[in-house]
Scaffold this active site. Structure first.
Site, PDB file in Angstrom:
ATOM      1  N   GLN A 199      88.873  16.233  43.012  1.00  0.00           N
ATOM      2  CA  GLN A 199      89.795  17.357  42.849  1.00  0.00           C
ATOM      3  C   GLN A 199      88.995  18.634  42.591  1.00  0.00           C
ATOM      4  O   GLN A 199      89.565  19.710  42.453  1.00  0.00           O
ATOM      5  CB  GLN A 199      90.723  17.091  41.664  1.00  0.00           C
ATOM      6  CG  GLN A 199      91.585  15.863  41.850  1.00  0.00           C
ATOM      7  CD  GLN A 199      92.174  15.388  40.523  1.00  0.00           C
ATOM      8  OE1 GLN A 199      93.232  15.833  40.107  1.00  0.00           O
ATOM      9  NE2 GLN A 199      91.478  14.492  39.849  1.00  0.00           N
ATOM     10  N   ARG A 210      91.784  20.950  30.852  1.00  0.00           N
ATOM     11  CA  ARG A 210      92.616  20.457  29.748  1.00  0.00           C
ATOM     12  C   ARG A 210      91.864  19.970  28.511  1.00  0.00           C
ATOM     13  O   ARG A 210      92.498  19.539  27.550  1.00  0.00           O
ATOM     14  CB  ARG A 210      93.552  19.354  30.271  1.00  0.00           C
ATOM     15  CG  ARG A 210      94.585  19.905  31.229  1.00  0.00           C
ATOM     16  CD  ARG A 210      95.496  18.872  31.822  1.00  0.00           C
ATOM     17  NE  ARG A 210      96.400  19.496  32.783  1.00  0.00           N
ATOM     18  CZ  ARG A 210      96.089  19.792  34.047  1.00  0.00           C
ATOM     19  NH1 ARG A 210      94.879  19.529  34.516  1.00  0.00           N
ATOM     20  NH2 ARG A 210      96.979  20.365  34.830  1.00  0.00           N
ATOM     21  N   ILE A 234      80.531  11.087  31.376  1.00  0.00           N
ATOM     22  CA  ILE A 234      80.375  10.356  32.633  1.00  0.00           C
ATOM     23  C   ILE A 234      78.953  10.402  33.198  1.00  0.00           C
ATOM     24  O   ILE A 234      78.489   9.437  33.808  1.00  0.00           O
ATOM     25  CB  ILE A 234      81.426  10.826  33.654  1.00  0.00           C
ATOM     26  CG1 ILE A 234      81.462   9.886  34.847  1.00  0.00           C
ATOM     27  CG2 ILE A 234      81.238  12.276  34.054  1.00  0.00           C
ATOM     28  CD1 ILE A 234      82.696   9.978  35.661  1.00  0.00           C
ATOM     29  N   HIS A 268      91.179  19.546  46.854  1.00  0.00           N
ATOM     30  CA  HIS A 268      91.618  20.904  46.532  1.00  0.00           C
ATOM     31  C   HIS A 268      90.731  21.983  47.152  1.00  0.00           C
ATOM     32  O   HIS A 268      90.745  23.133  46.713  1.00  0.00           O
ATOM     33  CB  HIS A 268      91.709  21.071  45.003  1.00  0.00           C
ATOM     34  CG  HIS A 268      92.766  20.199  44.399  1.00  0.00           C
ATOM     35  ND1 HIS A 268      92.773  19.799  43.085  1.00  0.00           N
ATOM     36  CD2 HIS A 268      93.868  19.626  44.956  1.00  0.00           C
ATOM     37  CE1 HIS A 268      93.829  19.020  42.864  1.00  0.00           C
ATOM     38  NE2 HIS A 268      94.506  18.896  43.989  1.00  0.00           N
TER      39      HIS A 268
HETATM   40  P1  CNA Z   1      91.512  18.260  33.691  1.00  0.00           P
HETATM   41  O1  CNA Z   1      92.987  18.131  33.663  1.00  0.00           O
HETATM   42  O2  CNA Z   1      90.890  19.445  33.032  1.00  0.00           O
HETATM   43  O3  CNA Z   1      90.924  16.924  33.034  1.00  0.00           O
HETATM   44  C1  CNA Z   1      89.560  16.739  32.826  1.00  0.00           C
HETATM   45  C2  CNA Z   1      89.389  15.391  32.111  1.00  0.00           C
HETATM   46  O4  CNA Z   1      88.014  15.105  32.076  1.00  0.00           O
HETATM   47  C3  CNA Z   1      89.904  15.374  30.682  1.00  0.00           C
HETATM   48  O5  CNA Z   1      90.739  14.251  30.519  1.00  0.00           O
HETATM   49  C4  CNA Z   1      88.633  15.258  29.817  1.00  0.00           C
HETATM   50  O6  CNA Z   1      88.826  14.441  28.685  1.00  0.00           O
HETATM   51  C5  CNA Z   1      87.668  14.599  30.776  1.00  0.00           C
HETATM   52  N1  CNA Z   1      86.270  14.976  30.583  1.00  0.00           N
HETATM   53  C6  CNA Z   1      85.743  16.207  30.369  1.00  0.00           C
HETATM   54  N2  CNA Z   1      84.405  16.143  30.351  1.00  0.00           N
HETATM   55  C7  CNA Z   1      84.069  14.839  30.543  1.00  0.00           C
HETATM   56  C8  CNA Z   1      82.832  14.141  30.630  1.00  0.00           C
HETATM   57  N3  CNA Z   1      81.656  14.764  30.505  1.00  0.00           N
HETATM   58  N4  CNA Z   1      82.868  12.798  30.828  1.00  0.00           N
HETATM   59  C9  CNA Z   1      84.050  12.138  30.942  1.00  0.00           C
HETATM   60  N5  CNA Z   1      85.245  12.740  30.862  1.00  0.00           N
HETATM   61  C10 CNA Z   1      85.253  14.087  30.690  1.00  0.00           C
HETATM   62  O7  CNA Z   1      90.939  18.230  35.168  1.00  0.00           O
HETATM   63  P2  CNA Z   1      91.488  17.434  36.463  1.00  0.00           P
HETATM   64  O8  CNA Z   1      90.388  17.449  37.433  1.00  0.00           O
HETATM   65  O9  CNA Z   1      92.133  16.170  36.092  1.00  0.00           O
HETATM   66  O10 CNA Z   1      92.636  18.422  36.938  1.00  0.00           O
HETATM   67  C11 CNA Z   1      92.696  18.764  38.206  1.00  0.00           C
HETATM   68  C12 CNA Z   1      92.417  20.253  38.490  1.00  0.00           C
HETATM   69  C13 CNA Z   1      91.271  20.869  37.723  1.00  0.00           C
HETATM   70  C14 CNA Z   1      91.969  20.338  39.903  1.00  0.00           C
HETATM   71  O11 CNA Z   1      92.920  21.050  40.612  1.00  0.00           O
HETATM   72  C15 CNA Z   1      90.635  21.066  39.946  1.00  0.00           C
HETATM   73  O12 CNA Z   1      90.541  21.900  41.055  1.00  0.00           O
HETATM   74  C16 CNA Z   1      90.617  21.841  38.686  1.00  0.00           C
HETATM   75  N6  CNA Z   1      89.290  22.262  38.177  1.00  0.00           N
HETATM   76  C17 CNA Z   1      88.153  22.058  38.885  1.00  0.00           C
HETATM   77  C18 CNA Z   1      86.933  22.478  38.373  1.00  0.00           C
HETATM   78  C19 CNA Z   1      85.690  22.237  39.182  1.00  0.00           C
HETATM   79  O13 CNA Z   1      85.725  22.272  40.406  1.00  0.00           O
HETATM   80  N7  CNA Z   1      84.572  21.951  38.522  1.00  0.00           N
HETATM   81  C20 CNA Z   1      86.870  23.115  37.128  1.00  0.00           C
HETATM   82  C21 CNA Z   1      88.074  23.328  36.423  1.00  0.00           C
HETATM   83  C22 CNA Z   1      89.277  22.898  36.962  1.00  0.00           C
END
Ligand code: CNA
Length: 237
Positions: free
Chosen positions: A100, A33, A228, A118
């Site tokens: 997640q 997002r 973070i 997940h």
């Molecule tokens: P999201 O909804 O994409 O939110 C990510 C949040 O992290 C946002 O609010 C950003 O502002 C914040 N953010 C991004 N980078 C940083 C940083 N460096 N420091 C601090 N804050 C930061 O993702 P959620 O995890 O909330 O949503 C859940 C989904 C995303 C899950 O089902 C995951 O499986 C899924 N996902 C996972 C991955 C992975 O495994 N790396 C990648 C993409 C999506």
């Protein structure tokens, strides 16, 4: 702010970390997002559709085209956030990581108690005989990966429309309800039921480390908007 967080960490031996995709952006894996996240890129179908159970069952080839290109990042390494959390566990201060994420980077950093709500791209199984495979069955094949028995191989990740694993949920809820400090970071808290698990926290201090605002900010004792990895590496000794 950082001093306050440092003190909270120093005083606790029952910390739980709850995180999401933002924890891995500093490793080069896009989140969903943020402005450069997957939800703001253009595909034939929206990512929520592609990453759903019904889509996987009806269009596995399209699913795997997207999945291989966007969800697998074999070159990603744990960043400072993953490493700091592994260190906290080693110091006996962290009860566990509830994530997640599906990228396996917490374990790669050395964390032992990781509740992957997940699932993980690292595990894959045959839908027919339930034989398990590692990630290479996805990365070293093309098209729809097949088991020796002929069955279709599915990643052990929770797709939209699917339920969470009972044992993982029980472990995560137990850890959160035993914690006295909850650090939430790198998650928009938009995905349920995962985000709802925060309600099991019964302890003293909530810390929120996220670049953008979340609905949970108002419950937090400390809110930090910096990356973070930077934050955790500065506050973990
Ligand atoms: P999201 O909804 O994409 O939110 C990510 C949040 O992290 C946002 O609010 C950003 O502002 C914040 N953010 C991004 N980078 C940083 C940083 N460096 N420091 C601090 N804050 C930061 O993702 P959620 O995890 O909330 O949503 C859940 C989904 C995303 C899950 O089902 C995951 O499986 C899924 N996902 C996972 C991955 C992975 O495994 N790396 C990648 C993409 C999506």
């Amino acid at each position: 702010m950082y001093e306050e967080l440092k003190k909270i960490i120093e005083d606790s031996h029952k910390i739980v970390f709850f995180g999401g995709a933002g924890v891995s952006t500093e490793s080069g894996i896009p989140d969903f997002r943020s402005v450069d996240g997957l939800y703001h890129q253009k595909y034939k179908y929206p990512p929520e559709t592609i990453l759903s159970h019904s889509f996987f069952m009806t269009k596995p080839q399209d699913f795997y085209d997207f999945y291989r290109e966007k969800m697998i990042c074999t070159s990603a390494k744990p960043n400072k956030a993953h490493l700091a959390l592994a260190k906290l566990e080693e110091q006996g201060k962290l009860l566990g990581v509830v994530t997640q994420n599906i990228d396996g980077l917490h374990q790669a950093a050395g964390s032992k108690r990781v509740y992957e709500l997940h699932g993980s791209v690292m595990r894959n199984y045959c839908m027919k005989c339930h034989h398990f495979y590692d990630l290479s069955i996805i990365t070293e094949t093309t098209g729809i990966p097949r088991c020796k028995c002929g069955g279709i191989i599915k990643p052990d990740v929770v797709l939209y429309e699917e339920g969470l694993d009972d044992e993982t949920v029980t472990g995560a809820v137990k850890a959160i309800s035993r914690a006295d400090v909850l650090i939430v970071g790198g998650t928009s808290l938009n995905v349920y039921p995962a985000a709802g698990f925060l309600n099991y926290f019964n302890g003293n201090k909530i810390v929120l480390i996220n670049k953008s605002e979340t609905n949970f900010d108002r419950h937090a004792d400390v809110v930090i908007r910096d990356p973070i990895g930077e934050v955790l590496s500065q506050v973990v000794e």
